[in-house]
Design an enzyme around this catalytic site. Structure first.
Site, PDB file in Angstrom:
ATOM      1  N   LYS A 192     -21.832  44.691  -5.474  1.00  0.00           N
ATOM      2  CA  LYS A 192     -21.832  45.888  -4.637  1.00  0.00           C
ATOM      3  C   LYS A 192     -20.458  46.560  -4.635  1.00  0.00           C
ATOM      4  CE  LYS A 192     -22.921  47.143   0.197  1.00  0.00           C
ATOM      5  NZ  LYS A 192     -23.341  46.567   1.504  1.00  0.00           N
TER       6      LYS A 192
ATOM      7  N   SER B  45     -27.467  44.629   6.399  1.00  0.00           N
ATOM      8  CA  SER B  45     -27.329  45.360   5.141  1.00  0.00           C
ATOM      9  C   SER B  45     -27.836  44.625   3.917  1.00  0.00           C
ATOM     10  CB  SER B  45     -25.864  45.755   4.918  1.00  0.00           C
ATOM     11  OG  SER B  45     -25.490  46.766   5.817  1.00  0.00           O
TER      12      SER B  45
ATOM     13  N   SER C 256     -26.947  48.571   3.933  1.00  0.00           N
ATOM     14  CA  SER C 256     -26.115  49.320   3.000  1.00  0.00           C
ATOM     15  C   SER C 256     -26.148  48.781   1.572  1.00  0.00           C
ATOM     16  CB  SER C 256     -24.667  49.333   3.497  1.00  0.00           C
ATOM     17  OG  SER C 256     -24.122  48.008   3.548  1.00  0.00           O
TER      18      SER C 256
END
Length: 477
Positions: free
Chosen positions: A90, A189, A165
């Site tokens: 990520k 997330s 997220s």
């Protein structure tokens, strides 16, 4: 399937394989890490124009790393079970040689000069990094869009959000663009996008996976694995767990090792948490979870209704989250803030308005809630709940249209309490809505009991198979 593709049905056969299957094939020479990496790269390049899961695909470095892995497997000296496994990272963790932007135009594109501890552990284990996945700005919300990278879309319906997220990581997992996917979870997330995209995601016990630099959002923020099965979560978690002296917040102790635990659900006492502390549970999700709960009977497990104590958990979480946003914003000069996500600016300004007494009171209240959760999980073997209170909704929105809600935190109410209390929590798919959107099922265990949570998740995956096979998940039993 409107506006989308079946995440697994269109993938190459190589993109369907689990880490264990790849290990077996690498060991015999039936497959090479290079050909598997090439398939993962091709898949990533094919799906990215459709769903915007990647900020960058590092083809050359991935092929080089796969070649080195191939040599190790040929000599019978792989570095770990993660050796040669295509992996995504990520855009919120440091990766040596990559520009890490946190989804923000205010950050530098200069390459990092070191790996974050979790990335270093994966690299040491031989994982092959194929690319970087999208995040909203600073990972502040539970959907994935940003001014820097645009909108990330759900592969089940491209008009819907994959959540966030860690939305890019979830889309990559769901579509077969890699096997292991590193996500972060400060208020759901990892687990929210896992629920929205029909994959598996683990928020580990806080401290199991080391973090550096520390998140501005403090000790609610966890790093964890995302994948297409609980078995792959376990393999990735094993590779990225460990002590790192740069992470003081880990503490000095050790956690129980990961690994398969048999009969975790046999005769277990299960607490079913069905009332979110904010927002309303969607009726269709409630019915799907109720159907899934029926599978506990085959294990001889008992299920009791439970609720969480702790008072205003939404307000408690927002004190921690909003002040974290304020701390992050304070690092950005005033003259560089014009392009920042307006929602992030709003919560940061709200956080800056909290006084010191209110923050200390929130920290004390968090301690009381955490202790209550420890006691609850001393009584019950597991707490289970819906993964989310709502199904995936339209892209471009922070909250579902017509919900009357104002912030993502209000509908993420099965997630953020467990960030406050730091227990391991795993989400797996358990069914789908009439509109063809996945529904997630959450399993929560006592702190340190990640292995038991993952073992229970694996058993439930097998039990839920009739509910999940209709939307294309690979049979991993």
């Amino acid at each position: 399937m409107p506006n989308g593709i079946s995440p697994i049905a269109d993938a190459d056969d190589l993109c369907r394989l689990s880490a264990a299957e790849l290990n077996a094939a690498y060991r015999t020479g039936a497959l090479s890490p290079v050909e598997v990496t090439m398939a993962a790269l091709a898949r990533a390049e094919a799906i990215n124009p459709l769903f915007n899961a990647f900020t960058m695909i590092d083809r050359k470095a991935a092929i080089d790393a796969a070649g080195a892995s191939e040599k190790r497997w040929r000599t019978g000296e792989p570095q770990s079970a993660a050796d040669g496994i295509p992996t995504t990272l990520k855009d919120i963790v440091w990766v040596e040689g990559w520009g890490v932007r946190y989804g923000s135009r205010t950050t530098s594109a200069a390459p990092c000069d070191r790996d974050a501890p979790a990335v270093a552990l994966l690299r040491r284990a031989g994982a092959v990094f194929i690319g970087q996945t999208t995040t909203p700005e600073f990972g502040w919300k539970a959907i994935t869009d940003s001014g820097l990278c645009g909108i990330t879309r759900n592969p089940w319906n491209a008009d819907k959000t994959p959540g966030g997220s860690s939305g890019g990581a979830a889309v990559a997992a769901a579509t077969g663009a890699g096997v292991f996917h590193l996500g972060t979870d400060g208020g759901g997330s990892i687990r929210i996008p896992a629920s929205f995209t029909g994959i598996a995601g683990l928020k580990p016990t806080f401290g199991r996976v080391p973090a550096y630099p520390s998140s501005a959002f403090g000790t609610v923020a966890h790093i964890g694995p995302m994948a297409r099965s609980a078995a792959d979560l376990s393999a990735m978690a094993e590779a990225m767990s460990g002590r790192d002296l740069s992470d003081w917040q880990q503490g000095a102790g050790t956690l129980t090792p990961l690994g398969r635990i048999e009969a975790t659900l046999e005769g277990a006492r299960i607490g079913y948490w069905s009332k979110p502390p904010s927002g309303v549970l969607d009726g269709e999700i409630a019915a799907t979870i109720s159907q899934a709960l029926g599978h506990f009977e085959r294990f001889g497990a008992t299920v009791d209704a439970v609720d969480l104590s702790g008072g205003d958990l939404l307000g408690l979480f927002q004190h921690h989250w909003f002040t974290g946003a304020a701390a992050r914003l304070a690092l950005i000069p005033e003259n560089e803030r014009a392009g920042i996500d307006p929602g992030f600016l709003e919560i940061a300004r709200a956080g800056a308005a909290f006084d010191a007494k209110a923050l200390v009171a929130a920290q004390l209240q968090r301690g009381e809630f955490g202790a209550a959760m420890d006691r609850l999980l001393d009584t019950y073997d597991f707490i289970v709940s819906p993964g989310t209170s709502v199904p995936a909704f339209d892209v471009g929105l922070e909250v579902p249209s017509g919900s009357g809600l104002s912030r993502w935190t209000e509908w993420a109410a099965f997630s953020y309490p467990i960030n406050l209390s730091q227990q391991p929590a795993c989400v797996i798919p358990c069914g789908m809505t009439a509109a063809g959107l996945p529904v997630g099922f959450q399993i929560i265990g006592a702190r340190g009991d990640d292995a038991r949570v993952l073992s229970a998740a694996a058993d439930l995956e097998a039990a839920f198979r009739p509910l999940t096979q209709t939307f294309g998940l690979k049979d991993v039993a």
